[in-house]
Write a protein that holds these residues in place. Structure first.
Motif, PDB file in Angstrom:
ATOM      1  N   UNK A  48       4.702  -0.581   0.961  1.00  0.00           N
ATOM      2  CA  UNK A  48       3.180  -0.178   0.719  1.00  0.00           C
ATOM      3  C   UNK A  48       2.624   0.064   2.107  1.00  0.00           C
ATOM      4  N   UNK A  49       2.038   1.352   2.232  1.00  0.00           N
ATOM      5  CA  UNK A  49       1.490   1.815   3.364  1.00  0.00           C
ATOM      6  C   UNK A  49      -0.020   1.540   3.572  1.00  0.00           C
ATOM      7  N   UNK A  50      -0.690   1.681   2.593  1.00  0.00           N
ATOM      8  CA  UNK A  50      -2.012   1.255   2.754  1.00  0.00           C
ATOM      9  C   UNK A  50      -2.605   0.971   1.560  1.00  0.00           C
ATOM     10  N   UNK A  51      -3.742   0.109   1.675  1.00  0.00           N
ATOM     11  CA  UNK A  51      -4.652  -0.116   0.210  1.00  0.00           C
ATOM     12  C   UNK A  51      -5.988  -0.542   0.761  1.00  0.00           C
ATOM     13  N   UNK A  52      -6.842  -0.224  -0.299  1.00  0.00           N
ATOM     14  CA  UNK A  52      -8.267  -0.694   0.061  1.00  0.00           C
ATOM     15  C   UNK A  52      -8.697  -1.930  -0.801  1.00  0.00           C
ATOM     16  N   UNK A  53      -9.153  -2.799   0.062  1.00  0.00           N
ATOM     17  CA  UNK A  53      -9.488  -4.164  -0.685  1.00  0.00           C
ATOM     18  C   UNK A  53     -11.030  -4.303  -0.491  1.00  0.00           C
ATOM     19  N   UNK A  54     -11.811  -4.689  -1.444  1.00  0.00           N
ATOM     20  CA  UNK A  54     -13.094  -4.887  -1.528  1.00  0.00           C
ATOM     21  C   UNK A  54     -13.589  -6.067  -2.386  1.00  0.00           C
ATOM     22  N   UNK A  78       2.213   4.235  -1.551  1.00  0.00           N
ATOM     23  CA  UNK A  78       3.615   3.722  -1.102  1.00  0.00           C
ATOM     24  C   UNK A  78       4.401   4.804  -0.711  1.00  0.00           C
ATOM     25  N   UNK A  79       4.916   4.511   0.627  1.00  0.00           N
ATOM     26  CA  UNK A  79       6.041   5.453   1.320  1.00  0.00           C
ATOM     27  C   UNK A  79       7.522   5.167   1.018  1.00  0.00           C
ATOM     28  N   UNK A  80       8.134   6.203   1.108  1.00  0.00           N
ATOM     29  CA  UNK A  80       9.634   6.054   1.194  1.00  0.00           C
ATOM     30  C   UNK A  80       9.842   6.837   2.505  1.00  0.00           C
ATOM     31  N   UNK A  81      10.077   6.100   3.489  1.00  0.00           N
ATOM     32  CA  UNK A  81      10.206   6.646   4.867  1.00  0.00           C
ATOM     33  C   UNK A  81       8.696   7.228   5.203  1.00  0.00           C
ATOM     34  N   UNK A  82       9.000   8.487   5.486  1.00  0.00           N
ATOM     35  CA  UNK A  82       7.626   9.271   5.693  1.00  0.00           C
ATOM     36  C   UNK A  82       6.870   9.750   4.603  1.00  0.00           C
ATOM     37  N   UNK A  83       7.640   9.845   3.497  1.00  0.00           N
ATOM     38  CA  UNK A  83       7.241  10.726   2.457  1.00  0.00           C
ATOM     39  C   UNK A  83       6.496   9.884   1.428  1.00  0.00           C
ATOM     40  N   UNK A  90       3.561   8.378  -6.525  1.00  0.00           N
ATOM     41  CA  UNK A  90       3.642   9.093  -7.777  1.00  0.00           C
ATOM     42  C   UNK A  90       4.643   8.410  -8.747  1.00  0.00           C
ATOM     43  N   UNK A  91       5.619   7.874  -7.959  1.00  0.00           N
ATOM     44  CA  UNK A  91       6.810   7.257  -8.832  1.00  0.00           C
ATOM     45  C   UNK A  91       6.484   5.935  -9.181  1.00  0.00           C
ATOM     46  N   UNK A  92       5.144   5.068  -9.385  1.00  0.00           N
ATOM     47  CA  UNK A  92       4.896   4.058  -9.663  1.00  0.00           C
ATOM     48  C   UNK A  92       3.758   4.111 -10.438  1.00  0.00           C
ATOM     49  N   UNK A  93       3.690   3.100 -11.573  1.00  0.00           N
ATOM     50  CA  UNK A  93       2.632   2.780 -12.181  1.00  0.00           C
ATOM     51  C   UNK A  93       1.912   1.481 -11.644  1.00  0.00           C
ATOM     52  N   UNK A  94       0.991   1.550 -10.830  1.00  0.00           N
ATOM     53  CA  UNK A  94       0.661   0.720 -10.027  1.00  0.00           C
ATOM     54  C   UNK A  94      -0.398  -0.270 -10.845  1.00  0.00           C
TER      55      UNK A  94
END
Length: 180
Positions: free
Chosen positions: A28-34, A52-57, A61-65
């Motif tokens: 998990x690279x970033x998320x917004x919490x409110x 979500x990142x895989x390395x730097x990519x 889109x690969x996840x149903x979050x």
């Protein structure tokens, strides 16, 4: 869960989120919490815009979050006030002053069952306060209770007892000189 004091902010770091179901190399690279509330009490922290990142990519889109709200507790803020807890005077026949000031709301004074209220810096003296007259004039020891009264549920009201001591005045007597 997060716990803050009224007027504070929640933290919005990736470290504050529990993540499950990611592939081994994904993070998990970033998320917004409110927060769903700003007043004191119990609430929820909502999460959106997870990346979500895989390395730097970007692999989002690969996840149903699915984001599950976290718990939030907003505690009442303490009222900051200045109040002398002991006042000593010498009897003068005039009223004596006790002053307290609160950062929020009114200060109510009670003395022998009578209440005196005024906003902000408040003076309890021989003068009228909210239409009542205080009679702390005579020598003796008195207990005055000062209570903050914030109209908002976001603050913790306080109460303090003020000891007012009015010492007896020295009696000054002089003998009249005898004249012939």
């Amino acid at each position: 869960p997060q716990e803050i004091t009224y007027g504070g902010s929640i933290t919005s770091r990736v470290e504050d989120v529990t993540v499950s179901g990611l592939a081994d190399t994904d993070t998990l690279n970033s998320i917004v919490l409110t927060a769903n509330r700003t007043d004191a009490g119990e609430g929820k922290i909502n999460a959106t815009n997870a990346e979500v990142l895989r390395g730097a990519t970007n692999a989002t889109a690969n996840y149903e979050i699915t984001c599950v709200a976290g718990d939030l507790t907003i505690n009442k803020q303490a009222i900051v006030w200045t109040c002398e807890t002991t006042r000593t005077f010498t009897y003068s026949g005039n009223g004596n002053t006790v002053t307290c000031s609160a950062s929020v709301g009114n200060v109510t004074y009670s003395y022998e069952g009578n209440e005196y209220t005024a906003a902000g810096d408040t003076v309890l003296s021989e003068t009228k306060v909210s239409g009542q007259t205080n009679t702390i004039v005579n020598a003796g020891e008195y207990v005055v209770t000062a209570t903050t009264n914030a109209s908002s549920n976001n603050y913790s009201n306080l109460e303090v007892e003020i000891i007012v001591v009015i010492a007896k005045a020295e009696r000054v007597a002089s003998a009249a000189e005898e004249t012939t």
